[in-house]
Design an enzyme around this catalytic site. Structure first.
Site, PDB file in Angstrom:
ATOM      1  N   GLY A  61       5.489  -1.731   7.531  1.00  0.00           N
ATOM      2  CA  GLY A  61       6.886  -2.106   7.731  1.00  0.00           C
ATOM      3  C   GLY A  61       7.607  -1.234   8.727  1.00  0.00           C
TER       4      GLY A  61
ATOM      5  N   CYS B 203      -3.707   1.942   8.228  1.00  0.00           N
ATOM      6  CA  CYS B 203      -2.471   1.320   7.757  1.00  0.00           C
ATOM      7  C   CYS B 203      -2.680  -0.173   7.541  1.00  0.00           C
ATOM      8  CB  CYS B 203      -1.379   1.499   8.795  1.00  0.00           C
ATOM      9  SG  CYS B 203      -1.522   3.045   9.687  1.00  0.00           S
TER      10      CYS B 203
ATOM     11  N   CYS C 248       2.759  -4.876  16.564  1.00  0.00           N
ATOM     12  CA  CYS C 248       2.032  -3.950  17.440  1.00  0.00           C
ATOM     13  C   CYS C 248       0.575  -4.403  17.462  1.00  0.00           C
ATOM     14  CB  CYS C 248       2.136  -2.520  16.917  1.00  0.00           C
ATOM     15  SG  CYS C 248       3.835  -1.925  16.851  1.00  0.00           S
TER      16      CYS C 248
ATOM     17  N   SER D 289       7.224   6.097  17.319  1.00  0.00           N
ATOM     18  CA  SER D 289       5.889   5.632  17.703  1.00  0.00           C
ATOM     19  C   SER D 289       5.940   5.229  19.165  1.00  0.00           C
ATOM     20  CB  SER D 289       5.479   4.448  16.821  1.00  0.00           C
ATOM     21  OG  SER D 289       5.352   4.881  15.497  1.00  0.00           O
TER      22      SER D 289
ATOM     23  N   CYS E 261      -2.256  -2.653  15.206  1.00  0.00           N
ATOM     24  CA  CYS E 261      -1.947  -2.283  13.814  1.00  0.00           C
ATOM     25  C   CYS E 261      -2.332  -3.370  12.818  1.00  0.00           C
ATOM     26  CB  CYS E 261      -0.458  -1.983  13.695  1.00  0.00           C
ATOM     27  SG  CYS E 261       0.058  -1.543  12.036  1.00  0.00           S
TER      28      CYS E 261
ATOM     29  N   GLU F  62       0.831  -1.208   0.000  1.00  0.00           N
ATOM     30  CA  GLU F  62       0.000   0.000   0.000  1.00  0.00           C
ATOM     31  C   GLU F  62       0.860   1.250   0.000  1.00  0.00           C
ATOM     32  OE1 GLU F  62      -3.272  -1.783   3.064  1.00  0.00           O
ATOM     33  OE2 GLU F  62      -2.995   0.374   2.969  1.00  0.00           O
TER      34      GLU F  62
ATOM     35  N   HIS G 167       3.135   5.690  21.887  1.00  0.00           N
ATOM     36  CA  HIS G 167       1.831   5.073  22.177  1.00  0.00           C
ATOM     37  C   HIS G 167       1.568   4.677  23.626  1.00  0.00           C
ATOM     38  CE1 HIS G 167       1.667   5.323  17.943  1.00  0.00           C
ATOM     39  NE2 HIS G 167       2.144   4.142  17.645  1.00  0.00           N
TER      40      HIS G 167
ATOM     41  N   CYS H 137       2.779   8.523   2.052  1.00  0.00           N
ATOM     42  CA  CYS H 137       3.100   7.617   3.150  1.00  0.00           C
ATOM     43  C   CYS H 137       3.678   6.356   2.512  1.00  0.00           C
ATOM     44  CB  CYS H 137       1.819   7.334   3.932  1.00  0.00           C
ATOM     45  SG  CYS H 137       2.071   6.293   5.349  1.00  0.00           S
TER      46      CYS H 137
ATOM     47  N   CYS I 196       5.013  -6.891   8.112  1.00  0.00           N
ATOM     48  CA  CYS I 196       5.809  -6.301   9.198  1.00  0.00           C
ATOM     49  C   CYS I 196       5.901  -7.307  10.341  1.00  0.00           C
ATOM     50  CB  CYS I 196       5.131  -5.017   9.687  1.00  0.00           C
ATOM     51  SG  CYS I 196       6.053  -4.158  10.983  1.00  0.00           S
TER      52      CYS I 196
ATOM     53  N   ASN J  98      -7.539   4.536  13.939  1.00  0.00           N
ATOM     54  CA  ASN J  98      -8.330   4.007  12.833  1.00  0.00           C
ATOM     55  C   ASN J  98      -8.711   2.580  13.191  1.00  0.00           C
ATOM     56  OD1 ASN J  98      -8.905   5.388  10.393  1.00  0.00           O
ATOM     57  ND2 ASN J  98      -6.706   5.621  10.085  1.00  0.00           N
TER      58      ASN J  98
HETATM   59  N1  SAH Z   1       7.031   0.802  11.929  1.00  0.00           N
HETATM   60  C1  SAH Z   1       7.049   2.236  11.903  1.00  0.00           C
HETATM   61  C2  SAH Z   1       6.339   2.845  10.702  1.00  0.00           C
HETATM   62  C3  SAH Z   1       5.027   2.256  10.277  1.00  0.00           C
HETATM   63  S1  SAH Z   1       3.630   2.504  11.343  1.00  0.00           S
HETATM   64  C4  SAH Z   1       6.507   2.806  13.189  1.00  0.00           C
HETATM   65  O1  SAH Z   1       6.116   2.027  14.052  1.00  0.00           O
HETATM   66  O2  SAH Z   1       6.545   4.010  13.385  1.00  0.00           O
HETATM   67  C5  SAH Z   1       3.276   4.217  11.173  1.00  0.00           C
HETATM   68  C6  SAH Z   1       2.422   4.781  12.307  1.00  0.00           C
HETATM   69  O3  SAH Z   1       1.037   4.407  12.167  1.00  0.00           O
HETATM   70  C7  SAH Z   1       2.856   4.331  13.666  1.00  0.00           C
HETATM   71  O4  SAH Z   1       2.870   5.387  14.585  1.00  0.00           O
HETATM   72  C8  SAH Z   1       1.773   3.336  13.993  1.00  0.00           C
HETATM   73  O5  SAH Z   1       1.741   3.092  15.352  1.00  0.00           O
HETATM   74  C9  SAH Z   1       0.550   4.001  13.417  1.00  0.00           C
HETATM   75  N2  SAH Z   1      -0.623   3.136  13.279  1.00  0.00           N
HETATM   76  C10 SAH Z   1      -0.656   1.809  13.072  1.00  0.00           C
HETATM   77  N3  SAH Z   1      -1.932   1.341  13.003  1.00  0.00           N
HETATM   78  C11 SAH Z   1      -2.730   2.415  13.172  1.00  0.00           C
HETATM   79  C12 SAH Z   1      -4.151   2.595  13.213  1.00  0.00           C
HETATM   80  N4  SAH Z   1      -4.979   1.582  13.036  1.00  0.00           N
HETATM   81  N5  SAH Z   1      -4.624   3.855  13.417  1.00  0.00           N
HETATM   82  C13 SAH Z   1      -3.785   4.899  13.555  1.00  0.00           C
HETATM   83  N6  SAH Z   1      -2.436   4.797  13.518  1.00  0.00           N
HETATM   84  C14 SAH Z   1      -1.916   3.566  13.342  1.00  0.00           C
END
Ligand code: SAH
Length: 350
Positions: A160, A335, A114, A215, A117, A90, A217, A103, A110, A292
């Site tokens: 990723g 994502c 997390c 990230s 995600c 994507e 969180h 993006c 990945c 999201n």
């Molecule tokens: N691996 C890297 C980059 C990819 S994720 C990282 O962890 O930063 C990019 C961002 O999107 C991260 O902050 C991740 O936590 C966030 N993200 C993942 N799933 C999401 C969701 N469902 N809603 C909002 N943000 C999300």
């Protein structure tokens, strides 16, 4: 075959010299493919016929193919791209008022797992090649060209973990940043990591003026371990030591991303812990991200009241805090959602 879009300029210079060519040919080729947007070697009129023949024989200018395209009412474009080996990734374009951000995805799947995600639903299959990241920008640029626009900002925040594909991601950054490449300003390029320490330390010494987003969180190890398994290997103390090293060596400030998850990390006690964690660093920026929702887990987005209470508390503590603007609510914007959906459809798993 060598894909020219995957060649960082210094590496291309070395490659050409090793083939008996002059060093300046690298800049000449960059100029053709990035400024003049040549799609074939034959149109490179100031390059000798014999060298063009060599290029046609050993090099390609290949881009990923658009498999599906979704366009939101607000102008967001989300693409599912098909790579040479059939894998799909994507990429999304977000039309901010200050520019058009892409993006970029850095891996197929990945492994960071997390829990909130969708990208991690499908485990890592492989790292993306440099040309597959450059290709995301070029394909998006070709769509924007119809509207007289182009990509101005790049965030490596797609599927990723960029620091799990460090060398290719850095080559990609150098290509898009190079004045003869896509000439995207360093301050318009951001790498986002879940906190791989070795990557942060290396990145600190690259001599780049690009940005780093972390990230986060969660404001404590107990909660972060639950949300992000990577925290077990790199707990907050280690992460913050690496961030301090980065700030002093790269001389750049970092942005923290903090997704607000209802009833999980959005209470005022978390806001207080977060402020304490980053208290000595009024230079940090905290970006609060509305979650999201993803079908495969039960996390929910925080309600507006909690978001604003969290935001106001951080403000009161003099932290630079923003709430991320949302795009593409009418398409599969989260994502990894688009790719996961396609995967499940193909494999009848849903
Ligand atoms: N691996 C890297 C980059 C990819 S994720 C990282 O962890 O930063 C990019 C961002 O999107 C991260 O902050 C991740 O936590 C966030 N993200 C993942 N799933 C999401 C969701 N469902 N809603 C909002 N943000 C999300």
């Amino acid at each position: 075959m060598i894909n020219l879009y995957g060649q960082e300029i210094k590496k291309l210079e070395e490659l050409l010299i090793s083939r008996g060519q002059k060093k300046y040919r690298a800049t000449q080729l960059y100029d053709w493919i990035y400024s003049k947007e040549a799609k074939t070697f034959d149109e490179m009129s100031d390059i000798s016929k014999s060298f063009r023949e060599e290029l046609n024989r050993d090099f390609v200018l290949a881009l990923p193919k658009i498999f599906t395209k979704q366009e939101s009412k607000d102008g967001t474009i989300k693409l599912l791209l098909e790579l040479e080996d059939g894998n799909k990734i994507e990429t999304a374009m977000l039309p901010y008022n200050y520019g058009n951000a892409i993006c970029v995805t850095s891996q197929v799947g990945c492994n960071m797992a997390c829990s909130f995600c969708a990208s991690g639903l499908l485990k890592k299959i492989r790292n993306l090649k440099v040309e597959e990241m450059v290709g995301q920008v070029l394909v998006m640029n070709s769509l924007l060209k119809e509207k007289d626009k182009r990509i101005t900002h790049v965030v490596i925040m797609g599927t990723g973990e960029p620091f799990d594909n460090y060398d290719n991601v850095l080559d990609f950054v150098r290509i898009i940043n190079h004045p003869k490449g896509l000439a995207i300003g360093a301050r318009h390029i951001t790498i986002s990591t879940c906190g791989l320490i070795e990557g942060i330390l290396r990145y600190a010494n690259e001599g780049l003026q690009t940005n780093l987003a972390i990230s986060l969180h969660a404001p404590n190890d107990e909660l972060r371990n639950k949300l992000m398994p990577v925290n077990k290997a790199y707990p907050l103390k280690k992460l913050f030591d690496a961030i301090k090293y980065y700030e002093s060596h790269a001389n750049r400030r970092v942005t923290f991303e903090y997704i607000l998850l209802k009833g999980v990390n959005d209470n005022l006690e978390c806001a207080k812990q977060l402020a304490d964690l980053i208290d000595n660093a009024s230079t940090y920026i905290v970006n609060l991200i509305p979650y999201n929702p993803v079908n495969e887990n039960s996390y929910q987005r925080s309600d507006d009241k909690s978001v604003h209470a969290f935001f106001s508390y951080l403000k009161k503590r003099h932290i630079n805090v923003t709430i991320r603007k949302e795009f593409g609510n009418d398409i599969d914007a989260a994502c990894g959602q688009l790719r996961a959906k396609q995967y499940y459809e193909e494999n009848n798993k849903r």
